[in-house]
Design an enzyme around this catalytic site. Sequence first.
Site, short mmCIF file in Angstrom:
data_model
loop_
_atom_site.label_atom_id
_atom_site.label_comp_id
_atom_site.label_asym_id
_atom_site.label_seq_id
_atom_site.Cartn_x
_atom_site.Cartn_y
_atom_site.Cartn_z
N GLY A 1 49.83 41.32 48.32
CA GLY A 1 49.72 42.51 47.47
C GLY A 1 48.42 42.52 46.71
N ASN A 2 48.30 43.42 45.78
CA ASN A 2 47.09 43.46 44.94
C ASN A 2 47.47 43.86 43.53
OD1 ASN A 2 46.77 46.47 44.61
ND2 ASN A 2 46.79 46.31 46.85
N ARG A 3 46.47 43.86 42.64
CA ARG A 3 46.76 44.00 41.21
C ARG A 3 46.84 45.44 40.71
NH1 ARG A 3 42.06 41.02 38.82
NH2 ARG A 3 42.74 42.10 36.94
N SER A 4 46.76 46.41 41.59
CA SER A 4 46.74 47.79 41.10
C SER A 4 48.09 48.15 40.46
CB SER A 4 46.45 48.74 42.26
OG SER A 4 46.49 50.05 41.79
N ALA B 1 45.44 51.40 45.89
CA ALA B 1 44.75 50.28 46.53
C ALA B 1 45.55 49.97 47.79
CB ALA B 1 44.72 49.09 45.59
#
Length: 387
Positions: free
Chosen positions: A196-199, A262
């Site tokens: 995943g990512n931090r958005s 993102a």
Amino acid sequence: MAHVIIGVTGGVAAYKSGEIVRLFVKAGDDVTPLLTKGAERFIGTRTLEALARRPAPDDLYPHLADADLLLIAPLSANTLAKLATGIADNVLTQLALAFPGPIVAAPAMNTRMWEHAATQHNVELLVGRGVRLVGPAVGELAEGEVGAGRMSEPSEIVDVCRSVLGRSVDDEWRGRSVLVTAGGTREALDSVRYFGNRSSGRMGYAVAAEAARRGATVTVIAANVSLPPPPGVEVVEVASAAELAEETFARERADLIVMAAAVADYRPSSPGQQKKKKDDAAWTVTLERTEDVLMELGRRRRPGQVLVGFAADEGEPGLAAAREKRQRKNVNLIAFNDVSRNDVGFDVDENELVLIGPEGETHVRKRSKEDCAVAILDCVAPLLAPS
Ligand code: CTP
């Protein structure tokens, strides 16, 4: 000339509400003051009536339909909590529940009350519902402590009200269809793990809320966002880049598409159907490319449709790449944010952007994501086809 209802709640800062009333009246606006019982311990109804040059009304109902804005200053922790949960136990809280127009509020309270998790949760609920908060400012508080909790200055509060009033439903946006993607996708590794990512989705939600406030019909494709839905916006939840692509292409005819999500560029090529048991060997995962949704939308872009992409990259070389990306992906506007900084961008409240458009670039200096959304839509407005 605008008609503003000014609600005043109990707190030392209530004395400053007289100055707020005076500033509105001086500018030729109509002001209806409304004090809670708590406020009357700090400032007299008569004082505000005299400054407003009109008596506080016995029947608020006509004002409900007629007022352009409800301002609550100061907003106590108690009334803030009531607004967040929808409690309507006095005339002001009843009015706030029934009022259809924009609400601006200036919180003022002890620092520890402001910082308390309960208050912060309530703040998040209110902001998510479109209430515009001004402050509180940091400074010396009535109890002699220093910290966040002071009511913002009357002139600043009035300025924010002016900008909210100036941006009420806009003929340019009424009836436009707007699609916004928000959040960050998750790509399954096995049945429980993901990349995943931090958005957080805050930037996309702010754009959606602002477009809805201007009168557009807005849908958000939300990838793993845990924020309250923006008021008046349809939210479609997705998890992965593939789901996001599918839901976006299903709505690709929107007048404006803002790709704020993102979206993962890669996903595990053969995710496990069950949870992988650990062993002593290294786990090698092969990633494959996902579809570039923005690129495909650019390819399919119909005349008059506006496409906005985001570019997260570092420094001057990143900015140069973003300029090139605007051309290559055939999008109208690229919002570039510099991810080499950790005070703006991912998972924080503020952002700083360079908006790269067909007519040049606009540098949007560090500000709240809500105000960045305003700047983005102001840049988009001249690009919309005449309706
Ligand atoms: N995007 C997309 N589909 C993807 C990946 C990204 O639509 N699979 C969109 C994002 O929503 C964003 C923009 O494309 O609007 C970001 O572009 P991208 O080329 O992914 O940029 P970066 O990842 O910032 O840079 P790079 O090209 O260097 O990877």
